[in-house]
Design an enzyme around this catalytic site. Sequence first.
Site, PDB file in Angstrom:
ATOM      1  CG  ASP A 192      96.290 -40.444 -32.834  1.00  0.00           C
ATOM      2  OD1 ASP A 192      97.151 -39.723 -33.369  1.00  0.00           O
ATOM      3  OD2 ASP A 192      95.872 -41.487 -33.369  1.00  0.00           O
ATOM      4  CG  HIS A 239     102.588 -49.375 -40.723  1.00  0.00           C
ATOM      5  ND1 HIS A 239     101.483 -50.103 -40.325  1.00  0.00           N
ATOM      6  CD2 HIS A 239     102.107 -48.145 -41.048  1.00  0.00           C
ATOM      7  CE1 HIS A 239     100.400 -49.358 -40.415  1.00  0.00           C
ATOM      8  NE2 HIS A 239     100.758 -48.166 -40.869  1.00  0.00           N
TER       9      HIS A 239
END
Length: 332
Positions: A192, A239
């Site tokens: 990340d 998403h």
Amino acid sequence: MTPDLHTPADLLQLSGSYWATCALHAGVALDLFTPLAGQPGTAAELAERQHLEPRALAMLLDALTALGLLTKQADRYEAQPAASRFLSRSSAEYLGHIIMHHHHLMAGWSRLDEAVRNGGPLRDPVINACDDSVRESFLMGMFNLASLLAPRIAAGIDLTGRKRLLDLGGGPGTYAVAFCRQYPGLTATVYDLPSTRPFAERVIGAAALSDRVAFHDGDYHQSDIPGGFDVAWLSHVLHADGPEHCARMLAKAVAALEPGGLLLVQEFILDDSKDGPLFPALFSLNMLLGTSRGQSYSGAELTELMTAAGLRDVGRLPLELPNGAGIMAGTV
């Protein structure tokens, strides 16, 4: 389940339901539940302690009592057991981070009509927020939500014999921790942004798994992803992007897997008609407000994206999860 709205009263209750939401958010933002967890107090006492205006605080405390979050005896308030458990900062099960994340989203939601006129978005992605408290509420809010589900999900997915897991866009690493706890022979890498590292290291360290869960800095949109994994876990990352970016992300994740590797995608999954379930449909609007191309995806759309990325035997796992969440799986 679709709301049953047939009368003016039903519609007006829906229209004004944000009042209760705002009262809850204010109670958490002002940290009212921590001092009232197991220790009754008056509005005047709490106002002095929290540096608040006594009359206004009493009105909020009465509203929180009417909502069932507090009890009131004479002029003394006390947190209900559930509020003590989930809304007190001294509780290990504190959910205030995700509640404050919802609070920070409200300004954008109040301008939804503008986003629909213009195509959105109305705010920058939360992960890029300059305000540390906004970014913390998002990342630790994801920890709040994942902590409720991760142990159950890890127990429900068979990773027997698999050795290396990639938690792509894994945020604070909650799922990496849960999978490693469930499977003692497993190690994991959380991939990340660098800004996420302090939160991930806090979670991983608290779980005493620093020897088995590592953090790798990187932007999966811009950089290559290290390889050699036999499981890739993508939880609620697709998403945030449109189909083109999702296709590239999935291709990178597939490339990071060894032959026979398993790729798992968790999302709020729409029906193929895209008009339900309710939460994924509303969540798609949340993506309209905060991303340039993000959206909720249907099962058919996820299957198409995963198959195009080179995965075989793509399908939805038989796990019942809240809010329309589901897990898609495919193998290399």
